[in-house]
Design an enzyme around this catalytic site. Structure first.
Site, PDB file in Angstrom:
ATOM      1  N   HIS A 119       0.855  -1.181   0.000  1.00 30.75           N
ATOM      2  CA  HIS A 119       0.000   0.000   0.000  1.00 30.75           C
ATOM      3  C   HIS A 119       0.897   1.238   0.000  1.00 30.75           C
ATOM      4  O   HIS A 119       2.010   1.214   0.519  1.00 30.75           O
ATOM      5  CB  HIS A 119      -0.865  -0.035   1.263  1.00 30.75           C
ATOM      6  CG  HIS A 119      -1.948   0.984   1.346  1.00 30.75           C
ATOM      7  ND1 HIS A 119      -1.705   2.305   1.668  1.00 30.75           N
ATOM      8  CD2 HIS A 119      -3.294   0.884   1.178  1.00 30.75           C
ATOM      9  CE1 HIS A 119      -2.848   2.974   1.689  1.00 30.75           C
ATOM     10  NE2 HIS A 119      -3.832   2.134   1.385  1.00 30.75           N
ATOM     11  N   ASP A 197       2.859  -4.361   8.050  1.00 31.00           N
ATOM     12  CA  ASP A 197       1.608  -3.635   7.871  1.00 31.00           C
ATOM     13  C   ASP A 197       0.470  -4.635   8.070  1.00 31.00           C
ATOM     14  O   ASP A 197       0.211  -5.470   7.210  1.00 31.00           O
ATOM     15  CB  ASP A 197       1.577  -3.017   6.467  1.00 31.00           C
ATOM     16  CG  ASP A 197       0.233  -2.386   6.119  1.00 31.00           C
ATOM     17  OD1 ASP A 197      -0.695  -2.442   6.937  1.00 31.00           O
ATOM     18  OD2 ASP A 197       0.112  -1.855   4.997  1.00 31.00           O
ATOM     19  N   GLN A 200      -4.803  -5.005   7.068  1.00 28.30           N
ATOM     20  CA  GLN A 200      -5.811  -5.918   6.529  1.00 28.30           C
ATOM     21  C   GLN A 200      -5.910  -7.230   7.296  1.00 28.30           C
ATOM     22  O   GLN A 200      -6.823  -8.019   7.057  1.00 28.30           O
ATOM     23  CB  GLN A 200      -5.519  -6.217   5.056  1.00 28.30           C
ATOM     24  CG  GLN A 200      -5.681  -5.040   4.123  1.00 28.30           C
ATOM     25  CD  GLN A 200      -7.119  -4.560   4.050  1.00 28.30           C
ATOM     26  OE1 GLN A 200      -8.061  -5.333   4.169  1.00 28.30           O
ATOM     27  NE2 GLN A 200      -7.297  -3.255   3.852  1.00 28.30           N
ATOM     28  N   LYS A 223     -10.524  -0.368  10.731  1.00 28.71           N
ATOM     29  CA  LYS A 223     -10.664  -1.576   9.935  1.00 28.71           C
ATOM     30  C   LYS A 223     -10.966  -2.795  10.811  1.00 28.71           C
ATOM     31  O   LYS A 223     -11.031  -3.919  10.324  1.00 28.71           O
ATOM     32  CB  LYS A 223      -9.396  -1.829   9.112  1.00 28.71           C
ATOM     33  CG  LYS A 223      -9.088  -0.760   8.073  1.00 28.71           C
ATOM     34  CD  LYS A 223      -7.810  -1.091   7.318  1.00 28.71           C
ATOM     35  CE  LYS A 223      -7.354   0.060   6.432  1.00 28.71           C
ATOM     36  NZ  LYS A 223      -8.193   0.239   5.251  1.00 28.71           N
ATOM     37  N   CYS A 361      -4.656   2.473  -3.703  1.00 33.53           N
ATOM     38  CA  CYS A 361      -3.395   2.932  -3.100  1.00 33.53           C
ATOM     39  C   CYS A 361      -2.270   1.928  -3.346  1.00 33.53           C
ATOM     40  O   CYS A 361      -1.423   1.678  -2.477  1.00 33.53           O
ATOM     41  CB  CYS A 361      -3.558   3.197  -1.613  1.00 33.53           C
ATOM     42  SG  CYS A 361      -4.586   4.632  -1.255  1.00 33.53           S
TER      43      CYS A 361
END
Length: 404
Positions: A119, A197, A200, A223, A361
């Protein structure tokens, strides 16, 4: 998930006769009543500024704020609550590490290792660090159609001993779950610092930072069925203790003279100014709620819906589905020959199906795959097979409309 209808009733947006099929969970999730009500209760009856107040309400508010930090420690199985830094979200967390750790440790001639599926939020901060320091960025390539990382290339690049390897746990476009534990072990064997990261992954699969063995991990509350404006940066405490602050002001100082200042130890030194107090209460409620559903159940349910949708979409004429051909994470990204992704999204919206369209992104990755724009449907535990069918039916209708 057998009790999906029970969980749907916990969300005001979904608890109706004919709600829209919300398939944009990769961008942000809907909020359950438990989170909404906890923030309302705290704002209306428990709120005060934290840490510095002597009065009872401030002390109670501080206990809520620091209790949320402990809740995040437990959720991610960090060794200590002092390893949990509250940020505005994943983006700010990555920027914090790039500025504070990167400014101290990355020099001219060093290498920063990323992957081609990152991303922008885990790419641009490192690009800017490289520009400031004279470092070089290298990328672990993706396999054909974005089906995964080239792990042989990753081994070769890590053997070159980059200063840091920053990579996604689950790709926000390719639905690939990367083998983070193996990659962190390989990095550690080569003396490479790691940042994951987890934007998600944190609300879809169990994330245990000690088991993974990462040095840093970042995610966002919004999220995870929580509020916007707050996120979590996990950092191994011995590394955080060596890092300088990246913002300056109140809260993060221990003593200030006219000639300078002494900074508090982590995590306080990285939380300048008044923090997201109300949002921290919402984060705590969101983590409780996600745990009550069960991450293993969430993972199985959302992945099954994505795999089901991917299989149905592949059967439609002119549809290209990105990512792995079999088991995938909770989303499906696709393109339709002759139909722009924005047109697909507008068409779906008219049929009360909410999807995302664009480059997600991840412009460099999408260009490499020859699809500057694509559509994405992302699922969570409150979505149903019927909503997957509504998506596929809408796309089939769009193909007939735009490509008669």
């Amino acid at each position: 998930m057998a009790d999906v209808e029970r969980w749907r009733r916990e969300f005001p947006f979904l608890d109706g006769d004919n709600p829209a099929a919300y398939l944009d969970n990769g961008a942000s999730t809907q909020k359950p009543r438990a989170v909404i009500e906890r923030m309302r209760q705290f704002a209306g009856h428990e709120y005060a500024n934290v840490h510095r107040g002597i009065h009872e309400l401030s002390e109670r508010s501080t206990a809520v704020y620091e209790g949320s930090r402990e809740r995040a420690r437990k959720f991610f199985n960090a060794a200590t609550a002092e390893s949990i830094v509250f940020t505005r979200g994943t983006t700010e967390a990555v920027n914090l590490v790039a500025f504070a750790w990167g400014g101290q440790n990355v020099k001219s001639g060093d290498t920063i290792l990323l992957t081609e599926m990152e991303h922008h939020s885990n790419m641009v901060p490192w690009q800017q660090l490289a520009a400031r320091t004279g470092a070089t960025i290298k990328y672990v390539p993706v396999l054909e159609n974005g089906a995964g990382l080239d792990l042989d290339a990753a081994r070769t690049l890590l053997a070159e001993r980059p200063r840091i390897f920053a990579f996604t746990h689950i790709s926000n476009t390719m639905a690939v779950e990367n083998p983070v534990k193996d990659l962190c072990l390989l990095a550690r064997e080569n003396g490479v610092t790691t940042l994951i990261d987890a934007a998600q992954s944190a609300a879809h699969i169990p994330v245990d930072v000690q088991e993974i063995g990462c040095d840093f991990l970042a995610c966002s509350a919004h999220k995870m069925c929580g509020p916007t404006g707050i996120g979590v940066l996990y950092g191994r405490h011995e590394i955080l203790a060596q890092m300088p602050p990246w913002q300056f002001g109140g809260e993060m100082v221990d003593r200030v003279e006219f000639t300078g200042a002494k900074f508090r130890p982590p995590p306080a030194r990285f939380e300048a100014g008044t923090p997201a107090i109300i949002e921290s209460a919402g984060l705590h409620a969101a983590l409780d709620f996600v745990d009550s559903v069960g991450l293993e159940s969430i993972a199985a349910h959302s992945s099954a819906l994505a795999e089901y949708a991917a299989e149905k979409l592949r059967a439609l004429p002119g549809v290209r589905v990105f990512g792995p051909s079999g088991e995938r994470a909770h989303l499906v990204t696709f393109a339709v020959e002759g139909v722009h992704a924005h047109d697909l999204a507008f068409f779906c919206n008219d049929r009360r199906v909410a999807i995302r369209a664009g480059h997600h992104c991840a412009q460099p990755l999408m260009r490499k795959l020859g699809a500057p724009a694509s559509a994405r449907a992302s699922f969570h535990f409150y979505n149903t097979p019927a909503e997957s069918d509504r998506l596929v039916d809408a796309i089939a209708e769009a193909i007939r409309f735009f490509n008669p």
